[in-house]
Design a protein around this motif. Structure first.
Motif, PDB file in Angstrom:
ATOM      1  N   LEU A  16       0.826  -1.206   0.000  1.00 38.89           N
ATOM      2  CA  LEU A  16       0.000   0.000   0.000  1.00 38.89           C
ATOM      3  C   LEU A  16       0.863   1.260   0.000  1.00 38.89           C
ATOM      4  N   PHE A  17       1.893   1.286   0.842  1.00 43.04           N
ATOM      5  CA  PHE A  17       2.788   2.446   0.902  1.00 43.04           C
ATOM      6  C   PHE A  17       3.504   2.656  -0.438  1.00 43.04           C
ATOM      7  N   VAL A  18       3.979   1.564  -1.041  1.00 42.59           N
ATOM      8  CA  VAL A  18       4.678   1.679  -2.323  1.00 42.59           C
ATOM      9  C   VAL A  18       3.732   2.197  -3.403  1.00 42.59           C
ATOM     10  N   VAL A  19       2.515   1.700  -3.435  1.00 45.81           N
ATOM     11  CA  VAL A  19       1.542   2.134  -4.450  1.00 45.81           C
ATOM     12  C   VAL A  19       1.174   3.603  -4.243  1.00 45.81           C
ATOM     13  N   VAL A  20       0.897   4.002  -3.004  1.00 44.29           N
ATOM     14  CA  VAL A  20       0.537   5.400  -2.733  1.00 44.29           C
ATOM     15  C   VAL A  20       1.691   6.330  -3.110  1.00 44.29           C
ATOM     16  N   GLY A  21       2.908   5.973  -2.739  1.00 49.08           N
ATOM     17  CA  GLY A  21       4.072   6.782  -3.099  1.00 49.08           C
ATOM     18  C   GLY A  21       4.256   6.862  -4.603  1.00 49.08           C
TER      19      GLY A  21
ATOM     20  N   ILE B  44       4.024  10.255  -7.035  1.00 42.83           N
ATOM     21  CA  ILE B  44       5.083  10.679  -7.960  1.00 42.83           C
ATOM     22  C   ILE B  44       4.538  10.783  -9.380  1.00 42.83           C
ATOM     23  N   TYR B  45       3.677   9.849  -9.784  1.00 40.79           N
ATOM     24  CA  TYR B  45       3.076   9.910 -11.118  1.00 40.79           C
ATOM     25  C   TYR B  45       2.238  11.181 -11.263  1.00 40.79           C
ATOM     26  N   TRP B  46       1.402  11.490 -10.251  1.00 38.82           N
ATOM     27  CA  TRP B  46       0.580  12.704 -10.302  1.00 38.82           C
ATOM     28  C   TRP B  46       1.472  13.941 -10.417  1.00 38.82           C
ATOM     29  N   TRP B  47       2.548  13.973  -9.610  1.00 36.14           N
ATOM     30  CA  TRP B  47       3.477  15.109  -9.644  1.00 36.14           C
ATOM     31  C   TRP B  47       4.081  15.268 -11.045  1.00 36.14           C
ATOM     32  N   SER B  48       4.440  14.158 -11.677  1.00 38.85           N
ATOM     33  CA  SER B  48       5.068  14.249 -13.001  1.00 38.85           C
ATOM     34  C   SER B  48       4.121  14.815 -14.049  1.00 38.85           C
TER      35      SER B  48
END
Length: 120
Positions: free
Chosen positions: A63-68, A72-76
């Motif tokens: 869950l933590f890896v997916v949320v992170g 990052i994808y949204w930020w990009s």
């Protein structure tokens, strides 16, 4: 050339927006600028914690890896924001017209102002 784009209006000699006005022949330069969001360090920390949690709590770690990763994808995709058209004159600080995340509309306004300036 007169134009009206949103709340920015020109009569060919006077540019008006949000209760402000300026003579077009007083404008020296027009440019479109934007701000950039900083890289989300919090997302990297979430991913790192997620990898550490894989050994004992793999669901929570995933869950933590997916949320992170999603962060990052949204930020990009949304790194640039707060588009502004800056109007510089010789006598004052630049006049700023804010367009938020609407870069296309800001670019249209900038081009319309430049067209008006070239016709004077």
């Amino acid at each position: 050339m007169a134009f009206k784009l949103g709340n920015v209006e020109s009569t060919g000699k006077i540019l008006q927006w949000g209760g402000n006005s300026i003579a077009i022949n007083k404008i020296n330069s027009v440019d479109l600028t934007y701000s950039t969001r900083k890289f989300p360090i919090v997302a990297l920390i979430l991913i790192f914690i997620g990898f550490l949690l894989f050994t004992s709590y793999w669901v929570l770690g995933l869950l933590f890896v997916v949320v992170g990763g999603v962060y990052i994808y949204w930020w990009s995709k949304h790194r640039q924001f707060n588009y502004q058209v800056n109007l510089r004159t010789s006598s004052t600080q630049p006049f700023i017209l804010n367009f938020g995340e609407n870069a296309e509309f800001g670019n249209q306004v900038k081009n319309a102002i430049l067209t008006d300036m070239s016709e004077l």
